[in-house]
Design a protein around this motif. Structure first.
Motif, PDB file in Angstrom:
ATOM      1  N   CYS A   1      17.134  21.918  43.509  1.00  0.00           N
ATOM      2  CA  CYS A   1      17.941  21.775  44.724  1.00  0.00           C
ATOM      3  C   CYS A   1      19.214  21.003  44.388  1.00  0.00           C
ATOM      4  O   CYS A   1      19.720  20.227  45.186  1.00  0.00           O
TER       5      CYS A   1
ATOM      6  N   ILE B   1      16.775  16.945  43.469  1.00  0.00           N
ATOM      7  CA  ILE B   1      17.332  17.097  44.809  1.00  0.00           C
ATOM      8  C   ILE B   1      18.193  15.867  45.138  1.00  0.00           C
ATOM      9  O   ILE B   1      17.815  15.007  45.941  1.00  0.00           O
TER      10      ILE B   1
ATOM     11  N   GLY C   1      20.722  15.380  46.912  1.00  0.00           N
ATOM     12  CA  GLY C   1      21.135  15.189  48.292  1.00  0.00           C
ATOM     13  C   GLY C   1      20.191  14.288  49.066  1.00  0.00           C
ATOM     14  O   GLY C   1      20.597  13.641  50.036  1.00  0.00           O
ATOM     15  N   ARG C   2      18.932  14.230  48.646  1.00  0.00           N
ATOM     16  CA  ARG C   2      17.960  13.349  49.296  1.00  0.00           C
ATOM     17  C   ARG C   2      17.722  12.063  48.500  1.00  0.00           C
ATOM     18  O   ARG C   2      17.561  10.992  49.081  1.00  0.00           O
ATOM     19  N   THR C   3      17.683  12.169  47.178  1.00  0.00           N
ATOM     20  CA  THR C   3      17.324  10.997  46.376  1.00  0.00           C
ATOM     21  C   THR C   3      18.521  10.111  46.054  1.00  0.00           C
ATOM     22  O   THR C   3      18.353   8.928  45.767  1.00  0.00           O
TER      23      THR C   3
ATOM     24  N   THR D   1       8.455  17.309  50.179  1.00  0.00           N
ATOM     25  CA  THR D   1       9.273  16.917  51.318  1.00  0.00           C
ATOM     26  C   THR D   1       8.778  17.597  52.584  1.00  0.00           C
ATOM     27  O   THR D   1       8.593  16.949  53.623  1.00  0.00           O
TER      28      THR D   1
ATOM     29  N   TYR E   1      14.017   7.622  44.182  1.00  0.00           N
ATOM     30  CA  TYR E   1      15.052   7.570  45.217  1.00  0.00           C
ATOM     31  C   TYR E   1      15.391   6.130  45.594  1.00  0.00           C
ATOM     32  O   TYR E   1      14.698   5.181  45.247  1.00  0.00           O
ATOM     33  N   TYR E   2      16.469   5.987  46.269  1.00  0.00           N
ATOM     34  CA  TYR E   2      16.987   4.738  46.849  1.00  0.00           C
ATOM     35  C   TYR E   2      17.517   3.767  45.806  1.00  0.00           C
ATOM     36  O   TYR E   2      18.616   3.248  45.938  1.00  0.00           O
TER      37      TYR E   2
ATOM     38  N   PRO F   1      15.421  18.550  59.833  1.00  0.00           N
ATOM     39  CA  PRO F   1      14.660  18.784  58.596  1.00  0.00           C
ATOM     40  C   PRO F   1      13.816  20.041  58.705  1.00  0.00           C
ATOM     41  O   PRO F   1      13.320  20.399  59.782  1.00  0.00           O
TER      42      PRO F   1
END
Length: 301
Positions: free
Chosen positions: A173, A145, A147-149, A54, A116-117, A257
């Motif tokens: 994370c 993680i 929170g992002r994925t 990231t 992700y997504y 970020p």
């Protein structure tokens, strides 16, 4: 630290930096800058480097740039530090391609983030990781993680994945300390704190170390937390963790970020960094001044 059956040898070292990817002023890959930064990080205490994560702006670098970065950093650090290449994407086939390319470029391991997504269910998450681990001969660090994925690697999924011979580590994370401890107690997975405020807490309950964005800025100071704990001086380790809190918060929890804040401060320190790639935007002068002040206070302490 004495290695026991409950504390396996770190597969990639203890103090890992999630290295930024330096770019030139025009936004091209700066391989010379990457080599100089990597050499500095290893010289100042990092015993492993994670590229194209990231922090390394992997969503905006090409496959060819990712491979070129691994080759350049390997040339710069030689065998002084393991290189873990970020290869995670939302596409299993593309992730496998990147993992194979990372091995050819000289990486020692791969970091694979949860897809992700698309928000796959747990059986699909598990199959994704197994497919990548089966295809690549390199050891795998899972990257949890949510929170992002948008998708967690649930503890029960992690327990099953731990049986795979090439899945050896986790960048954590998850912000689920209980779930993390459950997996630590039942597997030999090497757990690395992916959030700097958890460096000491995770290490104290059997974690392996950290993969840190802030280590781009203060590699010696973060490593000293682990060194103090290993020396049995837990009070000093706690003080060092606390002293780093201001810079950690300024870098990671200031509404920008970590890539943006770290590159801003590295540029201010005239160290290799360069701009961020869109859609990210540079930090303001006021933010840079605040980061520099926090950095100077930590260095003085």
């Amino acid at each position: 630290m004495t290695t026991t059956a409950a504390t396996p040898a770190p597969p990639f070292g203890r103090a890992l930096c999630a290295m930024i990817t330096p770019f030139t002023a025009s936004g091209e890959l700066d391989l010379d800058g990457a080599q100089r930064l990597a050499d500095r990080l290893v010289t100042e205490g990092c015993d492993g480097l994670v590229l194209s994560g990231t922090t390394g702006e992997s969503p905006t670098t090409t496959d060819a740039e990712k491979s070129a970065l691994v080759r350049a950093v390997r040339e710069a650090v030689g065998e002084r530090a393991p290189i873990v290449a970020g290869v995670g994407t939302a596409d299993t086939r593309h992730t496998v391609e990147l993992a194979l390319a990372a091995g050819k470029a000289g990486a020692d391991g791969v970091l694979v983030v949860t897809p992700y997504y698309s928000r796959p269910p747990q059986d699909a998450v598990e199959e994704h990781f197994r497919t990548v681990a089966d295809a690549s001969g390199l050891p795998v660090m899972l990257y949890d993680i949510p929170g992002r994925t948008g998708t967690r690697i649930e503890p029960e999924t992690m327990l099953r994945l731990a049986a795979h011979p090439r899945i050896v580590a986790v960048k954590d994370c998850s912000y689920d300390f209980l779930g993390t401890q459950k997996v630590l107690a039942r597997t030999e997975l090497a757990y690395y704190a992916g959030c700097e405020e958890h460096i000491l807490p995770l290490y104290a309950v059997g974690g392996t170390g950290y993969v840190s964005t802030v280590a781009n800025l203060v590699p010696r100071q973060l490593r000293s937390i682990l060194d103090a704990f290993d020396a049995g001086d837990t009070a000093r380790a706690a003080r060092l963790q606390q002293q780093a809190t201001e810079l950690i918060e300024s870098t990671m929890s200031a509404g920008l970020p970590g890539t943006v804040t770290v590159k801003a401060l590295l540029n201010d320190l005239t160290l290799p960094a360069g701009p961020v790639r869109p859609p990210l935007r540079p930090a303001t002068r006021e933010t840079v001044a605040e980061l520099r002040a926090a950095y100077e206070r930590l260095r003085a302490g």
